[in-house]
Every structure is written in structure tokens, then in C-alpha cells.
Design a protein around this motif. Structure first.
Motif, PDB file in Angstrom:
ATOM      1  N   MET A   1      23.080 -44.906  46.556  1.00 24.41           N
ATOM      2  CA  MET A   1      23.932 -43.798  46.171  1.00 24.41           C
ATOM      3  C   MET A   1      24.632 -44.116  44.859  1.00 24.41           C
ATOM      4  SD  MET A   1      23.905 -41.507  48.663  1.00 24.41           S
ATOM      5  CE  MET A   1      25.386 -40.690  49.214  1.00 24.41           C
TER       6      MET A   1
ATOM      7  N   ARG B   1      24.706 -43.402  40.311  1.00 24.06           N
ATOM      8  CA  ARG B   1      24.262 -42.634  39.154  1.00 24.06           C
ATOM      9  C   ARG B   1      24.151 -43.585  37.978  1.00 24.06           C
ATOM     10  NH1 ARG B   1      29.928 -40.634  37.284  1.00 24.06           N
ATOM     11  NH2 ARG B   1      31.119 -42.149  38.465  1.00 24.06           N
TER      12      ARG B   1
ATOM     13  N   VAL C   1      24.294 -44.139  33.962  1.00 28.72           N
ATOM     14  CA  VAL C   1      24.800 -43.605  32.707  1.00 28.72           C
ATOM     15  C   VAL C   1      24.098 -44.319  31.557  1.00 28.72           C
ATOM     16  CG1 VAL C   1      26.842 -43.253  31.276  1.00 28.72           C
ATOM     17  CG2 VAL C   1      27.052 -43.225  33.767  1.00 28.72           C
TER      18      VAL C   1
ATOM     19  N   VAL D   1      23.592 -45.769  28.051  1.00 32.19           N
ATOM     20  CA  VAL D   1      24.529 -46.272  27.036  1.00 32.19           C
ATOM     21  C   VAL D   1      23.791 -46.456  25.706  1.00 32.19           C
ATOM     22  CG1 VAL D   1      26.102 -48.127  26.409  1.00 32.19           C
ATOM     23  CG2 VAL D   1      26.008 -47.343  28.771  1.00 32.19           C
ATOM     24  N   ARG D   2      22.644 -47.135  25.774  1.00 36.73           N
ATOM     25  CA  ARG D   2      21.808 -47.330  24.580  1.00 36.73           C
ATOM     26  C   ARG D   2      22.608 -47.817  23.377  1.00 36.73           C
ATOM     27  NH1 ARG D   2      16.767 -44.581  25.129  1.00 36.73           N
ATOM     28  NH2 ARG D   2      16.534 -44.257  27.345  1.00 36.73           N
TER      29      ARG D   2
ATOM     30  N   GLU E   1      27.644 -42.689  23.644  1.00 32.82           N
ATOM     31  CA  GLU E   1      27.034 -42.657  24.951  1.00 32.82           C
ATOM     32  C   GLU E   1      26.643 -41.211  25.202  1.00 32.82           C
ATOM     33  OE1 GLU E   1      29.105 -42.684  29.179  1.00 32.82           O
ATOM     34  OE2 GLU E   1      29.685 -44.251  27.805  1.00 32.82           O
TER      35      GLU E   1
ATOM     36  N   THR F   1      32.555 -47.649  29.840  1.00 29.65           N
ATOM     37  CA  THR F   1      31.718 -46.599  30.429  1.00 29.65           C
ATOM     38  C   THR F   1      32.241 -46.212  31.812  1.00 29.65           C
ATOM     39  OG1 THR F   1      29.808 -47.485  29.263  1.00 29.65           O
ATOM     40  CG2 THR F   1      29.352 -46.016  31.099  1.00 29.65           C
TER      41      THR F   1
ATOM     42  N   ALA G   1      34.894 -44.266  37.338  1.00 27.03           N
ATOM     43  CA  ALA G   1      34.410 -45.181  38.373  1.00 27.03           C
ATOM     44  C   ALA G   1      35.291 -46.424  38.423  1.00 27.03           C
ATOM     45  CB  ALA G   1      32.962 -45.575  38.090  1.00 27.03           C
TER      46      ALA G   1
ATOM     47  N   ALA H   1      25.550 -52.014  38.482  1.00 24.06           N
ATOM     48  CA  ALA H   1      24.601 -52.797  37.693  1.00 24.06           C
ATOM     49  C   ALA H   1      24.699 -52.458  36.215  1.00 24.06           C
ATOM     50  CB  ALA H   1      23.174 -52.544  38.182  1.00 24.06           C
TER      51      ALA H   1
ATOM     52  N   ARG I   1      22.171 -52.767  32.803  1.00 27.97           N
ATOM     53  CA  ARG I   1      20.819 -53.100  32.371  1.00 27.97           C
ATOM     54  C   ARG I   1      20.773 -53.388  30.877  1.00 27.97           C
ATOM     55  NH1 ARG I   1      15.480 -50.810  34.046  1.00 27.97           N
ATOM     56  NH2 ARG I   1      16.703 -49.577  35.483  1.00 27.97           N
TER      57      ARG I   1
ATOM     58  N   GLU J   1      25.275 -56.284  39.296  1.00 29.89           N
ATOM     59  CA  GLU J   1      24.025 -56.957  38.981  1.00 29.89           C
ATOM     60  C   GLU J   1      23.738 -56.842  37.491  1.00 29.89           C
ATOM     61  OE1 GLU J   1      19.320 -56.959  40.274  1.00 29.89           O
ATOM     62  OE2 GLU J   1      20.637 -55.330  40.926  1.00 29.89           O
TER      63      GLU J   1
ATOM     64  N   VAL K   1      20.759 -56.693  35.049  1.00 25.22           N
ATOM     65  CA  VAL K   1      19.308 -56.542  35.016  1.00 25.22           C
ATOM     66  C   VAL K   1      18.861 -56.775  33.579  1.00 25.22           C
ATOM     67  CG1 VAL K   1      17.383 -54.976  35.444  1.00 25.22           C
ATOM     68  CG2 VAL K   1      19.463 -54.819  36.842  1.00 25.22           C
TER      69      VAL K   1
ATOM     70  N   VAL L   1      21.218 -50.834  27.980  1.00 22.65           N
ATOM     71  CA  VAL L   1      20.427 -49.628  28.202  1.00 22.65           C
ATOM     72  C   VAL L   1      21.244 -48.629  29.002  1.00 22.65           C
ATOM     73  CG1 VAL L   1      18.313 -48.676  29.173  1.00 22.65           C
ATOM     74  CG2 VAL L   1      18.306 -50.970  28.193  1.00 22.65           C
ATOM     75  N   ASP L   2      21.702 -49.060  30.171  1.00 25.89           N
ATOM     76  CA  ASP L   2      22.491 -48.153  30.991  1.00 25.89           C
ATOM     77  C   ASP L   2      23.371 -48.923  31.956  1.00 25.89           C
ATOM     78  OD1 ASP L   2      20.809 -48.872  33.176  1.00 25.89           O
ATOM     79  OD2 ASP L   2      19.361 -47.362  32.521  1.00 25.89           O
ATOM     80  N   VAL L   3      24.283 -48.184  32.536  1.00 27.27           N
ATOM     81  CA  VAL L   3      25.218 -48.754  33.497  1.00 27.27           C
ATOM     82  C   VAL L   3      25.087 -47.930  34.775  1.00 27.27           C
ATOM     83  CG1 VAL L   3      27.665 -49.146  33.990  1.00 27.27           C
ATOM     84  CG2 VAL L   3      26.791 -49.518  31.685  1.00 27.27           C
ATOM     85  N   THR L   4      24.936 -48.580  35.899  1.00 31.74           N
ATOM     86  CA  THR L   4      24.836 -47.870  37.172  1.00 31.74           C
ATOM     87  C   THR L   4      26.192 -47.888  37.868  1.00 31.74           C
ATOM     88  OG1 THR L   4      22.540 -48.582  37.349  1.00 31.74           O
ATOM     89  CG2 THR L   4      23.564 -47.726  39.348  1.00 31.74           C
ATOM     90  N   LEU L   5      26.667 -46.685  38.191  1.00 30.37           N
ATOM     91  CA  LEU L   5      27.982 -46.547  38.815  1.00 30.37           C
ATOM     92  C   LEU L   5      27.814 -45.995  40.225  1.00 30.37           C
ATOM     93  CD1 LEU L   5      29.786 -44.791  35.811  1.00 30.37           C
ATOM     94  CD2 LEU L   5      29.794 -47.226  36.374  1.00 30.37           C
ATOM     95  N   PRO L   6      28.766 -46.283  41.103  1.00 26.23           N
ATOM     96  CA  PRO L   6      28.691 -45.719  42.450  1.00 26.23           C
ATOM     97  C   PRO L   6      28.916 -44.208  42.396  1.00 26.23           C
ATOM     98  CG  PRO L   6      30.739 -46.916  42.161  1.00 26.23           C
ATOM     99  CD  PRO L   6      29.945 -47.139  40.922  1.00 26.23           C
ATOM    100  N   LEU L   7      28.351 -43.484  43.344  1.00 26.71           N
ATOM    101  CA  LEU L   7      28.415 -42.030  43.311  1.00 26.71           C
ATOM    102  C   LEU L   7      29.790 -41.498  43.666  1.00 26.71           C
ATOM    103  CD1 LEU L   7      26.533 -39.869  42.558  1.00 26.71           C
ATOM    104  CD2 LEU L   7      25.769 -39.687  44.915  1.00 26.71           C
TER     105      LEU L   7
END
Ligand SMILES: Nc1nc2c(ncn2[C@@H]2O[C@H](COP(=O)(O)OP(=O)(O)OP(=O)(O)O)[C@@H](O)[C@H]2O)c(=O)[nH]1
Ligand SMILES: [Mg+2]
Lengths: 271, 135
Positions: free
Chosen positions: A1, A3, A5, A7-8, A241, B17, B23, B28, B30, B61, B63, B109-115
Motif C-alpha cells: 500500500m 505510492r 513519487v 523525483v528524477r 519533482e 519529498t 508523509a 523506499a 530508488r 529501503e 534500492v 529516481v523516486d521515493v516510495t511513500l506509505p498510502l
């Protein structure tokens, strides 16, 4: 669960942005910054002592910023030339960053300074990644370090605008193999010029100062292939972003964030 | 060991972010790490653990996607792997006029956040713009 985001953004975007700003600012002040990189003890300070003296002899106002983990020894040595000198103590940090540079460049060096030599922390790995806003990056190694140093430290030597081989006065005693060294440099940085210097005999010091002054006069230094046009010029442009939040639970209920296919559509644009 | 500084920059960006998206934790982060970026993945992982301790990134994490080095010959346009140890000469026509096109990346690249965050409903994300040509 979760999402994702997008960033790049380059991890060092902040440093790169600061360095770009510094480059513009120094340019506006008529100052050319030269970043000197080498492993510890290759002779950066010894060479700088001569460079500062010769610059003064030619009527070129030069200054030096020297970075070390500890001690003000190098600044003391350089100050004997009479040039404005500052010691940066990095407090354990293995390299200089643009933010530290900027902190030392407020109201310094004095107006009229043409060249600012920056002696980086003796280290061939870490300083290579940090742009300091320099116009010329000179990477040194001495004749006792091994001819294959450039291939062992490709990032440092590969990003040099100019390579200096120092302590040539003891090259014979060290059994230095000039051909092997030249080949090693050419592998990682095709086309880069290599100058031979000695702080004992003074060999190459004037030639090095000539190269620096040529850049002051606006001549473009060698562009290392490793720098890659795209890599360098586009790096600062990704500070924004963009939102791409989407709940992913229905797609990959227990997806590991880094799992294969976890990021559909996130592929990089083809080049 | 500048991996510690690199990790600190990664954490700073990820925190930023997370905050902008409301959040309070991060699942994670990446990264894309080029073969010639001068960064050692293991050292970076270790540094990341150290730097995230006690922050909203604790336990996140890291990645790491490896990006192999690629160079292009200016004369014959051949793209080739410059290899380890590095050799930036064209293997086809012997030209030294080459250019690295990939391999020095060091990017988030990206950041994964909890929903559970405040901004996960569609359309509530902060303003931003898509940028092309990422390296
Ligand atoms: N024979 C000879 N010795 C040199 C030369 N240049 C420097 N040295 C000696 O090498 C040692 C290190 O020189 P430094 O100038 O302190 O080297 P550095 O690169 O500034 O060292 P760090 O700032 O500690 O990284 C000193 O003992 C110098 O006297 C040279 O051209 N020839
Ligand atoms: Mg020194």
C-alpha cells in the motif's frame, strides 16, 4: 500500500547548482578558479608555492585556498609567497564542496584577483565528484605513485582538463616509465595534455602557469570525454519533482518497492 | 568515503519529498548509480542506514539500480562499453574522440511513500512539472 513519487534529480544537484552559481559569480568578478586534485603528498602545495611566486613575478594577482582535514601547515607555506591565502579545514570531510567554497568567497579574495588556486583535500576518489565552480581542473600525480594510477582512478583523471606529472626530478630514481604513464592517461582521457613538473628544479611551472593564464584569457580548456556533454549540461535541469502519485496496491498488492516491474512506465526516455 | 555525504544528500531530498506529500515516513528510495559515478553501492547502503537512523527514513529501503557505462565514438557513432579498466577509445575505428553517454549517473529516481499520507487522493499532489532528458 504505497505510492511512488518521481523525483528524477541528481543526488548532487544542490552542489552542482551552487557550483554553477559560483562559476558565474567568479566570472563576474574576473576570477578564474583552478581546482587542484591529487592523492596526499603528490606535491600540490610545493607546486602552488612556485606558481604563486611566479604569478607575482609576472604581475598576475593570484590567491590560494587550501583544504585539509587538519592543520594550517599548507596555508602557512603558501602565505610565504605574499599572496592572499586561506586555509579551509574540512573537519574530517574527505573533499571540498561548493557550499564550503562559497562560504570562503564572500569578500575574498580581494578585488583584482585574477586566479584563485584551490588545493583540494589530498584524495583521488571523493573530490572528483564535486564541482567547485572551477574553470580548470588539474589532476596531479607524482612519479612515485605508479604509472597505472590514472586507470585505477578513472573518475579523477578522466575528468581532468589538464594532467600534471610531478616530482620528475626523482623520476630516474623511482624507475618511472613515462610511456606506460602516457598510455594510462590516454585510456581514460583521450587528448588531455600532460605537463611534467618539478618543484625542486622548477621544471614545467611556467608552462603550467601559461595554461592557467590562457584560460583566464578565455581559451577553452580540453573537454574530457568522460564529462559527456549530456551528463554535464543537463544535470542541473532536473530540480523539479513532478507528481506521479498513484495508489499501487491494486496493481502490486505486496509489491516490493524495488521489485521487477514495480514501476511501470518509469523508463528513461531513449536517447 | 564520500558515500556518507552522498547518503546525506539522498536523505535530505527524500525528506523534502515526504514532507511535501504529507508523509511521515518513507518506504523506499530508488537511486540510479552509474558504473563510473565513483560511488560504491555497499558503502552507500551502509551510510544510508547510519544517516537515516532517528529520521522519518529510518528503516527505509535503499534500492540501487546499476547503470552500465556507455560511450559513443564521434567519428563513427558506434556506441560501446568502455569497460573496466576504462578505455575511452573507439574499438571500431580507433578514434579517441569519444563521449560518455551513460555511466556517471548518481540520481534519485523516486521515493516510495506509505498510502496513509494526506496527499494520496488523486489531484492533491503538489505542483510540479515533467522534465525530459534525464541522465
Ligand atoms: N623531489 C621532490 N619532492 C617534492 C616535490 N614536490 C613536493 N615534494 C615533496 O613531497 C612531499 C609532499 O609535498 P606537498 O607539497 O606537501 O604535497 P601535497 O600534495 O600538498 O600534500 P597534501 O596537501 O598533504 O595532500 C614534501 O616532502 C615535499 O617536499 C618535487 O617536485 N620533487
Ligand atoms: Mg598540501
Amino acid at each position: 500500500m504505497c505510492r511512488v513519487v518521481d523525483v528524477r534529480q541528481a543526488v548532487l544537484a544542490r552542489n552542482d547548482g551552487l557550483a554553477a552559481g559560483l562559476r558565474r559569480e567568479l566570472d563576474g568578478r574576473g576570477i578564474t578558479a583552478v581546482n587542484l586534485l591529487s592523492s596526499p603528498g603528490s606535491g600540490k602545495t610545493a607546486l602552488l608555492e612556485l606558481l604563486l611566486a611566479r604569478a607575482a613575478g609576472r604581475g598576475v594577482p593570484a590567491a590560494a585556498l587550501t583544504a585539509d582535514l587538519a592543520t594550517e601547515n599548507d596555508a602557512r607555506r603558501l602565505a610565504r609567497s605574499g599572496a592572499p591565502v586561506k586555509q579551509v579545514l574540512t573537519g574530517g570531510l574527505c573533499h571540498l564542496e561548493a557550499a564550503q567554497m562559497r562560504g570562503h568567497l564572500e569578500g575574498w579574495p580581494p578585488e583584482g584577483t585574477r586566479v584563485l588556486f584551490v588545493e583540494n583535500v589530498g584524495n583521488l576518489v571523493c573530490p572528483a565528484a564535486y564541482d567547485l565552480g572551477e574553470a580548470l581542473r588539474v589532476v596531479l600525480m607524482s612519479v612515485t605513485e605508479g604509472e597505472d594510477k590514472p586507470v585505477k582512478y578513472p573518475t579523477a583523471f578522466g575528468l581532468a582538463n589538464l594532467v600534471v606529472l610531478s616530482k620528475t626530478d626523482i623520476g630516474g630514481a623511482a624507475g618511472f616509465d613515462g610511456d606506460a604513464f602516457a598510455e594510462s592517461v590516454e585510456r581514460v582521457n583521450p587528448g588531455v595534455e600532460v605537463l611534467h613538473t618539478s618543484a625542486r628544479t622548477g621544471q614545467g611551472v611556467d608552462a603550467l602557469l601559461d595554461r592557467v593564464l590562457a584560460v583566464c584569457e578565455g581559451s577553452r580548456p580540453h573537454r574530457p570525454p568522460l564529462a559527456g556533454r549530456h551528463l554535464r549540461e543537463h544535470r542541473h535541469e532536473h530540480g523539479h519533482e513532478h507528481p506521479r502519485d498513484h495508489p499501487r496496491d491494486h496493481e502490486h498488492p505486496h509489491a516490493h518497492p524495488g521489485g521487477p516491474g514495480a514501476l511501470p512506465g518509469a523508463g528513461l526516455p531513449a536517447r | 568515503m564520500h558515500e556518507l555525504s552522498i547518503a546525506a544528500a539522498v536523505v535530505e531530498s527524500a525528506q523534502d519529498t515526504a514532507r511535501r506529500h504529507g508523509a511521515s515516513s518513507v518506504e523506499a528510495v530508488r537511486l540510479r548509480v552509474g558504473e563510473l559515478s565513483g560511488v560504491v553501492a555497499d558503502a552507500l547502503r551502509f551510510s544510508f542506514e547510519v544517516v537515516t537512523e532517528g529520521t522519518e527514513l529510518a528503516g527505509a529501503e535503499l534500492v540501487i539500480e546499476d547503470v552500465p557505462a556507455r560511450a559513443r565514438c564521434a567519428a563513427c557513432a558506434l556506441e560501446f562499453a568502455p569497460g573496466v579498466p576504462l578505455r575511452l577509445w573507439c574499438p571500431e575505428c580507433g578514434e579517441g574522440a569519444t563521449e560518455l553517454v551513460a555511466g556517471r549517473e548518481l540520481e534519485i529516481v523516486d521515493v516510495t511513500l506509505p498510502l496513509a499520507g494526506a496527499s494520496c487522493d488523486g489531484g492533491s499532489a503538489p505542483q510540479g512539472e515533467r522534465q525530459g532528458g534525464i541522465v
